[in-house]
Design a protein around this motif. Structure first.
Motif, PDB file in Angstrom:
ATOM      1  N   VAL A 195      -6.571   8.412  91.865  1.00 20.02           N
ATOM      2  CA  VAL A 195      -6.354   9.615  91.065  1.00 20.02           C
ATOM      3  C   VAL A 195      -7.593   9.864  90.217  1.00 20.02           C
ATOM      4  N   SER A 196      -7.982  11.113  90.090  1.00 14.08           N
ATOM      5  CA  SER A 196      -9.093  11.450  89.202  1.00 14.08           C
ATOM      6  C   SER A 196      -8.778  12.736  88.466  1.00 14.08           C
ATOM      7  N   ASN A 197      -9.345  12.850  87.286  1.00 17.86           N
ATOM      8  CA  ASN A 197      -9.171  14.045  86.474  1.00 17.86           C
ATOM      9  C   ASN A 197     -10.494  14.346  85.763  1.00 17.86           C
ATOM     10  N   GLU A 198     -10.988  15.564  85.945  1.00 19.01           N
ATOM     11  CA  GLU A 198     -12.222  15.992  85.298  1.00 19.01           C
ATOM     12  C   GLU A 198     -11.921  17.218  84.445  1.00 19.01           C
ATOM     13  N   LEU A 199     -12.107  17.068  83.142  1.00 22.45           N
ATOM     14  CA  LEU A 199     -11.924  18.164  82.205  1.00 22.45           C
ATOM     15  C   LEU A 199     -13.305  18.664  81.793  1.00 22.45           C
ATOM     16  N   ARG A 200     -13.561  19.970  81.989  1.00 23.99           N
ATOM     17  CA  ARG A 200     -14.904  20.511  81.783  1.00 23.99           C
ATOM     18  C   ARG A 200     -14.864  21.699  80.829  1.00 23.99           C
ATOM     19  N   TRP A 201     -15.745  21.633  79.817  1.00 18.66           N
ATOM     20  CA  TRP A 201     -15.953  22.774  78.914  1.00 18.66           C
ATOM     21  C   TRP A 201     -17.367  23.294  79.122  1.00 18.66           C
ATOM     22  N   SER A 202     -17.499  24.627  79.158  1.00 22.01           N
ATOM     23  CA  SER A 202     -18.820  25.229  79.332  1.00 22.01           C
ATOM     24  C   SER A 202     -18.924  26.478  78.482  1.00 22.01           C
ATOM     25  N   SER A 203     -20.143  26.735  78.051  1.00 21.68           N
ATOM     26  CA  SER A 203     -20.450  27.949  77.314  1.00 21.68           C
ATOM     27  C   SER A 203     -21.683  28.564  77.952  1.00 21.68           C
ATOM     28  N   LEU A 204     -21.477  29.620  78.729  1.00 20.55           N
ATOM     29  CA  LEU A 204     -22.557  30.304  79.441  1.00 20.55           C
ATOM     30  C   LEU A 204     -22.593  31.749  78.970  1.00 20.55           C
ATOM     31  N   ASN A 205     -23.742  32.166  78.440  1.00 18.21           N
ATOM     32  CA  ASN A 205     -23.894  33.523  77.910  1.00 18.21           C
ATOM     33  C   ASN A 205     -22.795  33.851  76.899  1.00 18.21           C
ATOM     34  N   LYS A 206     -22.530  32.865  76.020  1.00 21.03           N
ATOM     35  CA  LYS A 206     -21.544  32.992  74.944  1.00 21.03           C
ATOM     36  C   LYS A 206     -20.112  33.140  75.445  1.00 21.03           C
ATOM     37  N   ARG A 207     -19.880  32.833  76.684  1.00 21.12           N
ATOM     38  CA  ARG A 207     -18.516  32.884  77.228  1.00 21.12           C
ATOM     39  C   ARG A 207     -18.033  31.452  77.450  1.00 21.12           C
ATOM     40  N   GLU A 208     -17.034  31.069  76.670  1.00 23.95           N
ATOM     41  CA  GLU A 208     -16.514  29.710  76.767  1.00 23.95           C
ATOM     42  C   GLU A 208     -15.438  29.630  77.843  1.00 23.95           C
ATOM     43  N   GLN A 209     -15.395  28.478  78.478  1.00 19.80           N
ATOM     44  CA  GLN A 209     -14.436  28.289  79.563  1.00 19.80           C
ATOM     45  C   GLN A 209     -14.033  26.823  79.619  1.00 19.80           C
ATOM     46  N   TRP A 210     -12.722  26.584  79.804  1.00 19.98           N
ATOM     47  CA  TRP A 210     -12.186  25.238  80.031  1.00 19.98           C
ATOM     48  C   TRP A 210     -11.606  25.189  81.431  1.00 19.98           C
ATOM     49  N   ARG A 211     -12.003  24.179  82.188  1.00 21.43           N
ATOM     50  CA  ARG A 211     -11.476  24.012  83.547  1.00 21.43           C
ATOM     51  C   ARG A 211     -11.072  22.559  83.752  1.00 21.43           C
ATOM     52  N   ASP A 212     -10.161  22.372  84.673  1.00 22.65           N
ATOM     53  CA  ASP A 212      -9.657  21.027  84.941  1.00 22.65           C
ATOM     54  C   ASP A 212      -9.512  20.853  86.454  1.00 22.65           C
TER      55      ASP A 212
END
Length: 1014
Positions: free
Chosen positions: A706-723
């Motif tokens: 099992v694996s889980n990757e939680l990713r936060w990014s801020s590109l061109n001032k647009r924040e995004q959370w993905r899993d």
């Protein structure tokens, strides 16, 4: 839809919380860990560390009945013994069994009775500890057999602080071994004999993993192959014995082990499905076990090893290493002194070994044998009611040409035609060690250009190091449609699906300080799977003061035809420091030439690495600093790069002004969890800064990773959370791989869900189902059913794909693998590819003149069989030939003669074991001479009386090897050396050289009478 997704998200977090809770509860009786699978069917995943999570139901506790014995003299031992006693009541057990268990500890019983006792007592619900002493070995008089000693070990490792010897490749799935919860004072709490029954099974090549071995924080080996199955680790007994210099003999021919530990009275016997040994640990249980074996070693459960030697064994999943805690029974301070004695004993063992090894180096042929892989098919698809029928074809070929290995591949699909190929050679013991022409990968040049693929030539010379010690490239060739997963130290790096060009390529693969264990896992469209492993060490041992490494290349980049020429020279000015200079001429995006000189400095320590780089262009410059290290429980890396009016392939149009990267990774050994945390920041010349942060976890739940990757990014001032969640493993007879990609912020959204399951219908057929849900695509949901049927000469696969928008796809494909053996003009057709595997041809013959050559008047020997490969039931034919295919090429292969197949007891091979490293495109011929044994006889008497010199020691020492035979003078003065391997020898009497002797095959030599003084 959003409410449903939020409910799914809540259930996911609830499930993860439950998994963590179970892991915490299960970690006390047994902690388990393994590696992680997480493929992305659409491309390559971004590199990330894996988190390991394992849940295993705790085993039922066994109540141990402590038998009454004589009271220990030592009061502390008495108190400990009293504390460990458990009072139990037996439910009317068999009186005979109890009598046997309570008998005097000096009584000897047979192994059959011991097994009967254990099995019978187990039926009552109570495990009784055995107090049986093994029968003592019978001693016979010294004959002409080789010197007694330990059997041949599979490794030539000496006690070192770095580097080890590779045994084999395996699967990088790992679970931690639960350490004995005891201090050194507890060792010996169960100090009495145990009798543990076991079953013996052949090890599966796919379940091995490459690990490090430490004793008391001292590195013993960088490459120890451990076996992992059903949530348990099994370690190589002979390898452990050799590293710790213990008096235990492993006989791989009989799958047995005999010796002693602590003192000679405490014997160890592992033979005939019963282990009899004096327990040195605190675990007194006698649960039946399993011993796995291969051609190299016996693999014992870590629990048994802890009982055998009274040591703690722990496993670090993040670093893929086993730690053996220091023990009073194996004092570290005496290891060096014991090593000297062991080396002397090991020399005697090697000289006495009746199974010499024949080492075969990698060989290239002037014109090699041809390996082909052919994949042809027809497909019909309907897209928006537009139906088309097209053909696909793919051909791979590999062979040796003019002592070079060559590879070509041709692909034709509706999207076009591709062709690629190369010519290469690996050279050993020469300054120029590698070169390739054709399709190549350029070398990694920090701040200038990462390694890229294209057409050209690359050359490497000198020592195997370069200026950039941060990353490596892993690539290769494979059939289209295969999935490839790459792991480093049990951490998933990335996943790719091989496209029509038949290539896979992982760039920027982490290369950290310390030992890097890499593993490639391959999954085929017909349900095939295989594994390859390799390791790379990075510390100051890779440098030698004064050594020089040179890399030169010329390449035209694949994606845009930009050209690059470079020469990179590196010099080790000290054992821990290198200076490098690279001269690079390359085209920019406007195809204007740039000259980019670069300077590099590397400082490499035992646990830290510092790398400094500076590049100058006509308009500006770039500089960078990278540092990485390894501590007890954490690995870390940090890098900073600064660009000033500087543009290159890695910084097109100078858009990046500054960037930094930080990575932390480690593991919780007790819980069996791996974790990783990394972040990246970029300051751009135009627009806002970019930032990204990843938190990674991976582990194993029973048979699933099992694996889980939680990713936060801020590109061109647009924040995004993905899993991203990945699940991979085997459930009963089904192989499962499933991946979910969720967007959490700003909106909860399911981006992608892919599941693939496959199972073997029978030995000749495989079924595979793939489900895909992609709400943002034109085909929101699709389902593919595949069934493959296997023939001896190929495989036939039918794929049917249906989409929710009405589009459909149907395909029929045929695949065959061909190997052309040019010498007898023989064609082999199979369904298993020969492109990436090696082959050897063993030629067995009766060597009458002992020159090692197969001459016309010598006879071929048929019927010989060899183990160590997947076709061990095959035997040499009437021409003495045995063709062995499908051998792995990334390590030495060990082929062992099955001595029962050599019918004549007076015949003996020049070598029982063949060690060879084959390569694709050449069937390597191996001459296997077999000779009749020789005999030597003589008489020794005293000078004055003429009386027989009974008991005098005679020794026959080989001139060309370490082989030695011994015998003694009999009562009548006669001595006899029997079944001697033909060759040149020196005869010694009481360590005094008497004469030189040459024995021919089948010769009986009578020596003149030898006279010695009284």
């Amino acid at each position: 839809m959003n409410a449903l997704l939020r409910l799914l998200q809540f259930c996911r977090w609830l499930t993860l919380a439950a998994i963590f809770l179970i892991a915490l509860l299960a970690s006390k009786p047994a902690s388990k860990v393994s590696s992680i699978d997480s493929p992305d069917l659409e491309g390559t995943l971004n590199p990330y560390s894996a988190l390991a999570l394992t849940v295993n139901a705790p085993k039922i506790a066994t109540i141990t009945h402590q038998l009454e014995r004589e009271k220990p003299r030592d009061s502390q031992v008495e108190q400990l013994s009293q504390a460990l006693r458990t009072e139990v009541t037996l439910n009317e057990p068999d009186n005979a069994i109890l009598e046997q268990q309570l008998s005097h500890k000096n009584a000897e019983v047979t192994k059959e009775k011991a097994i009967q006792s254990i099995v019978s007592v187990a039926a009552t619900g109570v495990a009784l500890e055995s107090t049986i002493e093994p029968p003592k070995a019978n001693k016979s008089r010294m004959s002409s057999q080789p010197i007694a000693g330990l059997s041949k070990t599979a490794s030539e490792d000496e006690l070192k602080t770095a580097d080890g010897s590779v045994y084999k490749t395996g699967q990088n799935q790992s679970l931690p071994v639960q350490p004995l919860q005891a201090s050194q004072s507890n060792i010996g709490a169960c100090d009495h004999q145990l009798a543990i029954p076991y079953t013996r099974e052949v090890a599966d090549e796919a379940l091995f993993l490459v690990t490090q071995l430490f004793y008391a924080d001292m590195l013993l080996s960088n490459e120890m192959f451990a076996y992992h199955v059903d949530g348990r680790f099994y370690l190589p007994l002979e390898f452990i014995v050799e590293q710790l210099l213990l008096p235990l003999q492993v006989d791989i021919d009989t799958f047995s082990a005999h010796g002693w530990f602590v003192d000679e009275a405490k014997t160890i016997q592992i033979d005939q499905q019963l282990m009899l040994f004096w327990n040195q640990g605190v675990d007194c249980s006698t649960t039946a076990s399993v011993i796995f074996h291969d051609s190299w070693d016996l693999y014992l459960d870590t629990k048994i090893l802890q009982q055998l030697f009274g040591v703690e064994v722990t496993f670090d999943p993040a670093r893929q290493k086993f730690d053996i805690a220091a023990s009073d029974n194996i004092p570290l301070s005496q290891l060096i002194e014991r090593q000297k004695k062991y080396q002397l004993f090991n020399a005697q063992k090697n000289s006495a070994d009746k199974r010499p090894i024949k080492e075969i180096n990698k060989q290239y042929a002037l014109v090699g044998d041809l390996a082909l892989n052919i994949d042809v098919g027809v497909r019909t698809q309907s897209i928006k009611d537009d139906v088309k029928t097209e053909t696909d074809s793919y051909v791979q070929a590999r062979t040796d040409i003019f002592s070079h290995n060559s590879y070509v591949a041709y692909s034709h699909t509706a999207n076009g035609t591709t062709f690629n190929g190369y010519l290469e050679r690996i050279l050993t013991d020469q300054w120029f060690n590698f070169y390739r022409l054709g399709d190549v990968d350029s070398h990694n040049l920090s701040l200038v250009a990462d390694s890229t693929r294209g057409t050209g030539a690359v050359v490497s010379a000198g020592d195997g190091f370069n200026a950039d010690l941060r990353t490596i490239v892993v690539d290769g060739e494979l059939e289209p449609g295969w999935d490839v997963e790459l792991y480093r130290n049990n951490t998933l790096i990335g996943v790719q699906r091989v496209q029509s060009d038949g290539l896979y390529r992982f760039s920027d693969v982490p290369y950290y300080i310390g030992l890097n264990q890499y593993q490639l896992r391959f999954f085929g469209p017909n349900g095939e799977s295989r594994i390859e492993s390799f390791s790379k060490l990075l510390d100051n041992s890779v440098l030698e003061k004064g050594s020089v490494g040179v890399n030169v290349g010329a390449i035209t980049r694949e994606q845009d035809d930009l050209k690059q020429y470079y020469a990179d020279i590196n010099w080790a000015v000290r054992e821990d420091m290198t200076l490098g200079m690279a001269l690079v001429q390359q085209q920019d995006e406007q195809k204007q030439w740039q000259f980019l000189p670069r300077l590099a400095v590397n400082f490499v320590g035992d646990a830290q690495l510092v790398e400094l780089n500076y590049v100058q262009s006509q308009q500006g410059y770039a500089t960078s600093a990278a540092i990485q290290g390894s501590q007890s429980y954490i690995d870390w890396q940090a890098e900073w790069q600064k660009y000033s009016n500087y543009s290159t392939w890695d910084n097109v149009d100078g858009r990046i002004n500054e960037q930094a990267f930080v990575s932390l990774s480690g593991g919780f050994n007790e819980l069996g969890i791996n974790w990783g945390l990394n972040g990246r920041w970029q300051a751009l010349n135009i627009g806002s800064d970019n930032a990204q942060m990843n938190f990674l976890l991976s582990g194993r739940v029973n048979t699933l990773t099992v694996s889980n990757e939680l990713r936060w990014s801020s590109l061109n001032k647009r924040e995004q959370w993905r899993d991203r969640i990945a699940l991979s493993g085997r459930l009963n007879n089904w192989q499962l791989r499933s991946y979910v990609d969720l967007e959490l912020v700003p909106d909860v959204m399911l981006n992608q869900w892919v599941s693939n399951i496959n199972t073997a219908i029978n030995d000749d057929a495989n079924y595979q189902l793939e489900l895909r849900y992609q709400p943002n695509s034109d085909t929101e949901f699709s389902m593919r059913n595949s069934i493959a049927y296997f023939f001896d000469f190929g495989s036939l696969r039918l794929d049917i794909d249906n989409a929710s928008n009405g589009d459909w796809f149907a395909q029929m494909k045929w695949n065959s693998a061909i190997l052309w053996d040019t010498k007898p003009d023989r064609w082999l057709v199979d369904r298993m590819s020969y492109i990436n595997t090696g082959a050897v041809k063993i030629i067995a013959f009766q060597d009458d003149n002992a020159n090692g050559l197969f001459e016309e008047d010598e006879l071929a020997i048929s019927g010989l069989r060899f183990s160590g490969h997947s076709q061990s039931n095959k035997q040499t034919d009437e021409n003495g030939e045995l063709l062995i295919t499908q051998l792995q090429t990334n390590r030495q292969q060990k082929l062992v003669l099955n001595e029962n197949s050599l019918k004549d007891p007076f015949l003996i091979p020049a070598a029982h074991i063949i060690s060879v490293n084959p390569h694709p495109g050449h069937i390597q011929p191996i001459l296997f001479p077999v000779m009749f044994t020789s005999e030597l006889e003589g008489e020794v008497v005293y000078f004055d009386s003429g009386i027989a010199a009974t008991g005098k020691l005679l020794e026959l020492r080989s001139v060309t090897s370490a082989l030695t035979y011994q015998t003694r003078v009999e009562y009548d003065g006669v001595f006899i050396f029997e079944q001697i391997r033909p060759g040149e020898y020196q005869l010694f009497l009481d360590a005094e050289l008497i004469r030189s002797i040459k024995l021919m095959p089948g010769e009986f030599l009578q020596l003149p009478q030898l006279i010695v003084s009284n």
